[in-house]
Write an enzyme that holds these catalytic residues in place. Structure first.
Site, PDB file in Angstrom:
ATOM      1  N   LYS A  65       0.838  -1.204   0.000  1.00 32.00           N
ATOM      2  CA  LYS A  65       0.000   0.000   0.000  1.00 32.00           C
ATOM      3  C   LYS A  65       0.869   1.249   0.000  1.00 32.00           C
ATOM      4  CE  LYS A  65      -3.940  -2.249   2.089  1.00 32.00           C
ATOM      5  NZ  LYS A  65      -4.602  -2.731   3.299  1.00 32.00           N
ATOM      6  N   GLN A 109      -5.227  -1.310   9.432  1.00 27.83           N
ATOM      7  CA  GLN A 109      -5.060  -2.634   8.830  1.00 27.83           C
ATOM      8  C   GLN A 109      -5.651  -3.715   9.745  1.00 27.83           C
ATOM      9  OE1 GLN A 109      -3.671  -3.377   5.712  1.00 27.83           O
ATOM     10  NE2 GLN A 109      -4.448  -5.415   6.180  1.00 27.83           N
ATOM     11  N   ASP A 132     -11.597   2.903   3.463  1.00 26.03           N
ATOM     12  CA  ASP A 132     -11.906   1.469   3.376  1.00 26.03           C
ATOM     13  C   ASP A 132     -13.420   1.241   3.277  1.00 26.03           C
ATOM     14  OD1 ASP A 132     -10.025  -0.474   3.148  1.00 26.03           O
ATOM     15  OD2 ASP A 132      -9.668  -0.728   5.303  1.00 26.03           O
TER      16      ASP A 132
END
Ligand code: NAD
Length: 303
Positions: A65, A109, A132
């Site tokens: 990422k 995460q 997200d």
């Protein structure tokens, strides 16, 4: 219209949907838009990634990422914390990122260490920075069909299906899996495209028969090779979200070699849906930056 180079017809086999190349194309579109936006607002869009603990797969994901964020001309901020960090301290960190005017997107995460309540942490994220798409506000906006940030992996599935098939309205989509991360939002995103959607899951009866009715089959169960070739309607588009670590390496939920002889389109694992997830994350960060600055951009996912 010529096919994009990531849609690759093959003699006697399903057309391959090369997600790695597709993600490259999307990253390039994000980079161009990000450069234009940066010059207008005087700073680059910024994604903050928080990684708690030492899960090896999470470290690989976060490394990718960060690399892709920087390559697209966005700013990446990384916050690594030990596995024994207190949940309250993680929430304080997220709140400080919410308050930071230079941070556009926040990603925590998953998975988080067992002593933390992941839902409580996610709900701390400002929905304007929820790249997200996992907060209750983002999920609610998805259900309502109103403006908001959509979950990355299922958005990547819809984008690829549209690139591969063109108009997908009215097609029957079967999604295997009903998780908050993939299955449920995938179903809603395909519904938003006027598809007819069935959600299948671990309690579904006659799963193979249900799958055989799919024009687009989205496999997101996390079961290596579970979808066999005879579950696939000839010519169907098969999107394999599964990532399963086996002795033979990374495999998807679809028995690929037999299925590519039946399907019309298919994504490989690795190199299919996986790379798309980060591409959508970057597109979401760009959108969040533009929305926060009151600027209009060309949505890279709309093209
Ligand atoms: P999850 O474990 O939260 O959900 C799995 C879902 O599959 C559940 O809803 C369950 O009902 C269903 N299921 C499980 N076994 C089944 C069976 N035998 N038959 C029918 N349904 C079954 O997992 P998740 O987070 O949704 O992820 C699913 C898979 O996608 C995993 O392999 C994960 O690693 C992968 N994934 C990939 C990406 C990516 O970027 N490509 C992103 C997220 C998740």
């Amino acid at each position: 219209m010529p096919l994009p180079d990531f849609i690759q017809p093959r003699d006697g086999l399903a057309t391959l949907i090369d997600g790695k190349r597709a993600a490259g194309a999307l990253d390039a579109a994000v980079a161009a838009q990000a450069a234009a936006l940066s010059s207008r607002i005087g700073r680059k869009p910024c994604l903050a990634v928080v990684l708690v603990g030492d899960d090896p797969a999470s470290h690989v994901y976060v490394r990718n990422k960060v690399r892709r964020t920087e390559a697209a001309g966005l700013i990446s901020q990384e916050f690594r914390r030990p596995a024994d960090m207190a949940e309250a301290d993680l929430i304080t960190l997220v709140e400080s990122l919410n308050a930071d005017p230079d941070v556009d997107g926040i990603l925590v995460q998953m998975p988080l260490p067992g002593h933390m309540d992941a839902r409580r942490v996610v709900e701390t994220i400002d929905p304007a920075k929820d790249v997200d798409g996992l907060t209750a506000v983002s999920a609610g906006r998805l259900v309502l069909g109103s403006h908001g940030l959509r979950p990355c992996t299922p958005s990547g599935c819809v984008w690829l299906a549209k690139k591969a098939l063109g108009d997908i309205s009215g097609l029957h989509v079967v999604v295997i899996g009903r998780s908050i991360l993939v299955g449920k939002p995938a179903a809603l995103l395909f519904l938003e495209q006027n598809c007819t959607v069935t959600i299948a899951h671990s309690r579904t009866r006659d799963l193979a028969d249900v799958c055989r009715t799919a024009d687009i089959l989205v496999a997101a169960a996390g079961r290596a090779g579970m979808v066999e070739a005879d579950w696939i309607k000839p010519g169907a588009c098969v999107l394999d979200v599964g990532i399963n670590r086996t002795d033979a390496g990374l495999v998807g939920d679809v028995a690929f070699e037999a299925s590519e002889k039946i399907a019309g389109h298919i994504t490989p694992v690795p190199g299919g849906i996986g790379p798309m997830t980060i591409a959508v994350l970057l597109a979401n960060t760009l959108k969040a930056a533009a929305t926060r600055a009151g600027e209009k951009i060309l949505d890279p996912l709309a093209g």
